[in-house]
Design an enzyme around this catalytic site. Structure first.
Site, PDB file in Angstrom:
ATOM      1  CB  SER A   1      -8.328   0.614   5.806  1.00 36.69           C
ATOM      2  OG  SER A   1      -9.098   1.784   6.009  1.00 36.69           O
TER       3      SER A   1
ATOM      4  CB  SER B   1      -8.127   3.500   2.974  1.00 44.61           C
ATOM      5  OG  SER B   1      -7.298   2.886   3.920  1.00 44.61           O
TER       6      SER B   1
ATOM      7  CE  LYS C   1      -3.918   1.844   2.707  1.00 45.32           C
ATOM      8  NZ  LYS C   1      -4.760   1.590   3.899  1.00 45.32           N
TER       9      LYS C   1
END
Lengths: 481, 501, 100
Positions: free
Chosen positions: B179, B155, B80
């Site tokens: 997330s 997210s 990420k």
């Protein structure tokens, strides 16, 4: 009235002062990162992701900073307790994270006191840990903030450990304030927590000042003064601010609670912001750090390892010398209390010891030992040396060491025996009959004048070897005869 | 040779370490998969093809020299884009960090590389990890590989999509309010939020410091276990790191759930509970039944204060974020918008650099901490966390694990929930309590909803309860209903379609 | 609890957070923030007087590091990230006023 008035700054008004001192702790690394805690390096070379506040960086607490904080707390008779770090949020270019990690609700040290040189105790509200900011330099224009073309920021200092020591509003004069700072500094230096150099910025003082009419019980509104860079400025700022506040009140206005900036060149304070404009720091507990809870063992081991502190030194010398702590303080300040205590222990007259320290050892004791100091004082008190001679011998002992009797002999200082001195006096009386009559029958003024005349003549006749006191004694005896 | 989406990290690593397959070949297969669909999905902010090739070659060279590159030898992984990678742009999908190259690696990155993993790219996210759909990215939306008209969740949408699309068998995400778990559910993959402190946060760009944790995405439960064993364990650079090594999960994975007591959280799954879709609830009950069939005792239980979780979270997280994001001021790194003085420069930079959701949360957080409001908002919310902890403690007195849906619905269409922030926030209602308590939880794919899109079931455990949690997850994985060939998607979420170790 | 968040409140916190909002944004954000905080109002009903706030999910304390110098950053690498550099320092426009 001078700036250093120790009496009321404005007659009829009392000035109340509380000081906040920030001192850089003498650790090898920063408070929350292992970048070096060093002065004077090339810009931005003592940095790492943590001290630059880079995204993703995290703080890790320096064990030695905690150790030193405990030392400070114990030296100031504080309660050392479990504490928590907090974020103080505000924007400024020298702030790598745009928040400072400090301590708020639960500081490591609380509720202590410090004894000033004159023996008075002042309250210490708290002493907590926090990190220092970087340094910004203004470039262009006049080099001052409002004329700067731009600023350059160096983060070498960012993250250096600070201890913030908040004193109670127990001080009443500029002199008190300077005494407080001096004492605090001596303690910090003695325990190795900081080198306490105001002019270099490793110790910084902010001052809270309020005034009230003498006899009033209620505290007046206070103002905080920042940008004080020396003890002298501290005194000047307090005097200025007290007068400013008194003027306001006496002309019917109110003192507004403000933060003010001391301008050394102009000799005055300027308003920075008012209470209404007081910055909202939005303190909350630092989530990236866990609480610090020093064990009893740790605290006791720090306590056991504390060196002898200035207050203890004053008390010890005061007791040994039979004087009050205020009198003992100068000797302690000069770092000669061990010498003095030992000399007194070896039999030296305490009063003479302290007088010598005050008048003749301003530059240090050098090679002087307690034993030779004691021997010298004994010679002086015993009449083997005049005061003047003793001073000279002392100076030699300081530079070269040695034994006072030997030094005195080398210098040709033989004590005049009493009989020889009396003959000299008698000869002079016989040689100056009119002056003698004036001495014996004149008024005080005349007597004093003639006494000086005769002493001077005796000194001349003996090449300065006579002891003035002894001469006066002889004159007095002859006058009564 | 199996196609990339059919092989697990364990198998790949094993084959590569033994020399049976070359890391380079495996990488090229994955790069081809990326080439084929990345244009459509937009899982990555940055694909590091050349760097990955060099890393894969290095792994092969070590194997050839008789060395062991480590337990993830040659396994392609995606990170990420809020994890610092030295010299490689780390943007948090924000304009304010566009192009920023950190001068250091996050601890998890160091550990992955030391284990032989090959970093293939940085994945897209909601800006600064704030969001539940990856629609808040400054660099475009990521699309759900199973249905590109739908969101992948957020997210960590990019990482979830990368694994779901077969771009990499493993990815790392971060989880503050769900997330990792929520996008895992929406994309039909496994996603784990470990115990707070189990994985170092050093190098993770902070969103909410007391809630953030890094965790794995994978197609199999066993792969996530392997990932956690590699990245987890004490890190002296993170003061909030648990002072223990990473727990051994692999050796207990197959111990089953015989005798375990499992509680279905009433407040998050009861009939008539607003917001939880019927099909999601149905899958949950089937999952509970599967665990029972495998020998666990299953019952409903109440964890009352979970209903307050959403409120407390939307005070605490923004409050910490408002402080964590203050450093983006145009001074030391990232975007700068010039102005005549430093203060205006800060303001102009932040105004131009942050997206709307980030600004909303910064202001919300600033308000919650501001003078006069601290006790009412932040102070109270921190107390609610204690209540939640106490309720969980009571529940764990009776149960070993808890169960709930991961997300209230299956993946929703792109653009459907962007008009009203509160609607989007409701996505996190099931995942938030674990973050507030600091407990581990994970999402396991379990069948599909009425629309054919994956449903995830959430297993919750007490602090450091990962070993037990993974045992239940393994059972659920084996018992999950067959997968589906969703529109334009890859066959995932099916034990039949995935070759296990 | 407290009054609904107002436009003045939002303008104030935007200022504290160094954000400029247009009038439209101010309007929109105020409504949105009010909605979120209204949701948080359900906390107001709770009697939490006897509850301690949770400051840390983990029951650990005294995490300390030895006072030993570690690696410093490479200055060139660090300054390479900076928007503006002069004399090996971070250059910024003039700072108005003193540190708060």
């Amino acid at each position: 009235m001078s700036d250093d008035a120790t009496t009321e700054i404005v007659p009829g008004w009392e000035t109340i002062i509380g000081l906040e001192v920030h001192a850089e702790l003498a650790t090898a690394t920063k408070l929350f990162s292992d970048a070096p805690n060093r002065f004077g390096g090339e810009p931005n070379t003592y940095v790492d992701p943590v001290s630059l506040g880079l995204p993703g960086s995290l703080p890790v607490l320096n064990e030695q900073a905690v150790e030193l904080a405990i030392r400070v707390g114990l030296s100031l008779h504080c309660r050392v307790q479990r504490s928590v770090f907090a974020r103080k949020n505000y924007f400024y270019p020298d702030m790598p994270k745009d928040f400072q990690i400090s301590q708020y609700d639960l500081p490591i040290n609380e509720e202590g006191w410090m004894e000033l040189a004159d023996g008075r105790r002042v309250g210490i509200e708290r002493a907590h840990l926090e990190e220092d900011t970087g340094k910004s330099t203004h470039v262009g224009g006049g080099g001052r903030i409002h004329e700067a073309g731009h600023s350059l920021v160096d983060y070498n200092r960012a993250g250096v450990p600070l201890i913030e020591i908040v004193g109670a509003p127990d001080l009443r004069s500029a002199e008190d304030a300077r005494a407080y700072v001096s004492e605090l500094r001596s303690i910090l230096v003695a325990i190795g927590a900081s080198d306490g150099k105001m002019e270099e910025g490793s110790m910084r003082v902010d001052c809270n000042v309020s005034v009230r009419p003498v006899g009033d019980a209620v505290l007046g509104t206070r103002c905080e003064i920042k940008n004080i860079n020396s003890l002298r400025s501290l005194g000047r700022a307090i005097v200025y601010e007290s007068r400013r506040q008194v003027d306001l009140i006496t002309s019917g206005e109110r003192v507004e609670q403000q933060t003010r900036h001391w301008n050394e060149d102009e000799g005055r304070t300027h308003k920075l912001r008012s209470k209404e404009e007081a910055y909202d720091y939005r303190y909350f507990p630092e989530p990236d750090l866990v609480p610090v809870d020093p064990s009893e063992e740790w605290i006791e081991s720090v306590r056991a390892a504390l060196p002898v502190l200035p207050r203890e030194r004053r008390h010890r010398l005061a007791e040994a010398a039979g004087v009050d702590t205020a009198t003992a303080s100068l000797t302690v300040e000069r770092g000669m209390d061990d010498l003095a205590v030992d000399a007194i222990g070896a039999g030296a007259d305490p009063a003479r010891v302290l007088v010598h320290v005050e008048n003749n050892l301003a530059d240090g004791a050098g090679a002087l030992t307690a034993t030779s100091f004691a021997a010298l004082v004994a010679m002086e008190v015993g009449g083997d040396l005049t005061a003047t001679q003793a001073k000279t011998v002392l100076a030699t002992l300081v530079t070269d060491g040695g034994d006072p009797a030997a030094v005195a002999t080398d210098l040709g200082f033989e004590a005049m025996d009493d009989g020889a001195l009396e003959s000299v006096v008698d000869d002079l009386i016989a040689a100056h009959p009119e002056d003698w009559v004036a001495f014996t029958s004149g008024d005080d003024k005349e007597r004093k004048k003639k006494s000086g005349f005769f002493v001077g003549m005796v000194m001349k006749a003996t090449n300065g070897q006579a002891d003035g006191r002894a001469v006066n004694e002889i004159l007095a005896r002859r006058a009564e005869a | 040779m199996s196609t990339p989406e059919g092989t697990t990290a364990r198998v790949l690593a094993s084959d590569i370490r033994s020399g049976a397959r070359s890391a380079r070949t495996v990488l090229e297969e994955h790069l081809e998969a990326i080439d084929a669909r990345e244009g459509e999905i937009n899982a990555f902010n940055l694909v590091l093809a050349d760097e990955a090739r060099a890393a894969a070659d290095a792994v092969d060279a070590r194997v050839a020299a008789g060395e062991d590159p480590g337990p993830l030898a040659g396994v392609p992984v995606a990170l990420k884009d809020n994890m610092c990678t030295r010299g490689v742009p780390t943007t948090c999908s924000s304009r304010i960090l566009e192009g920023w190259r950190p001068p250091y690696d996050a601890t998890v990155v160091e550990r992955l590389v030391a284990a032989g993993a090959v970093v293939v790219g940085k994945t897209n996210l909601d800006e600064f990890a704030m969001g539940s759909s990856t629609e808040n990215s400054a660099f475009g939306v990521t699309r759900n590989p199973l249905d590109p008209t739908k969101v992948p969740g957020g997210s960590s949408g990019g990482s979830a999509a990368a694994v779901a699309a077969g771009f990499t068998p493993l990815a790392l995400g971060s989880d503050t309010g769900g997330s990792i778990r929520q996008p895992a559910a929406l994309c039909g993959v496994v996603g784990v939020k470990p115990t707070y402190g189990a994985v170092s946060r050093y190098g993770l760009v902070a969103f909410a410091s007391s809630l953030d944790q890094i965790g794995p995405f994978s197609r199999t439960v066993a792969d996530s276990a392997l990932m956690l064993e590699v990245i987890g364990g004490h890190d002296r650079r993170d003061s909030t790191s648990i002072p223990e090594p990473a727990p051994d999960l692999s050796s207990v994975l197959d111990h089953g759930v015989e005798g375990l007591r499992i509680g279905v959280i009433e407040e998050l799954s009861g009939d008539g509970l607003e917001g939880i879709a019927d099909d999601v609830r149905a899958r949950l009950h089937e999952a509970a039944a599967a665990l029972e069939a495998a020998g666990a005792t299953v019952a409903t239980t109440s964890v009352p204060s979970t209903v307050y979780g959403l409120s407390a979270y939307y005070v605490v997280a923004p409050a910490e974020a408002s402080s964590n994001l203050a450093r983006y001021d145009g001074v030391r790194f990232g975007l700068r918008v010039d102005a005549p003085n430093a203060g205006d420069m800060n303001t102009a930079t932040r105004t131009a650099g942050f997206g709307d959701e980030v600004k909303r949360r910064i202001m919300l957080g600033t308000y919650a901490l501001s003078a006069g409001y601290y006790d009412a908002y932040y102070g109270k919310s921190q107390k609610v966390r204690t209540l939640i902890l106490e309720d969980f403690a009571r529940a764990y007195g009776e149960f070993d694990l808890l169960l709930s849906p991961t997300a209230p619905t299956t993946a929703f269409p792109i653009g459907e929930k962007t008009a009203d922030p509160m609607t989007m926030y409701l996505n996190d209602v099931c995942t938030i309590p674990s973050n507030l308590a600091g407990h581990p939880s994970m999402s396991v794919p379990f069948g599909v909803g009425e629309d054919g899109m994956p449903v995830g079931v959430q297993v919750l455990a007490p602090a450091s309860g990962e070993p037990t949690m993974f045992r239940a997850a393994k059972v659920l994985e084996a018992a999950a209903p067959d997968g589906h060939p969703a529109v334009g998607g890859t066959m995932v979420g099916s034990s039949a379609g995935v070759r296990h170790e | 609890m407290t009054d609904r968040i107002s436009k003045e409140d939002v303008a104030h916190v935007a200022d504290l957070a160094r954000l400029t909002l247009t009038d439209e944004e101010l309007e929109a954000f105020t409504g949105q923030l009010a909605d979120v905080l209204d949701h948080a109002a359900d906390l107001a009903a709770l009697d939490l007087a006897d509850v301690e706030p949770m400051t840390h999910p983990l029951p650990i304390h005294n995490v300390l590091r030895p006072d030993v110098v570690g690696e410093t950053s490479d200055r060139a690498e660090v300054l390479a990230c900076a928007p503006s550099v002069e004399d090996e320092q971070f250059r910024v426009p003039p700072v108005l006023g003193e540190s708060p």
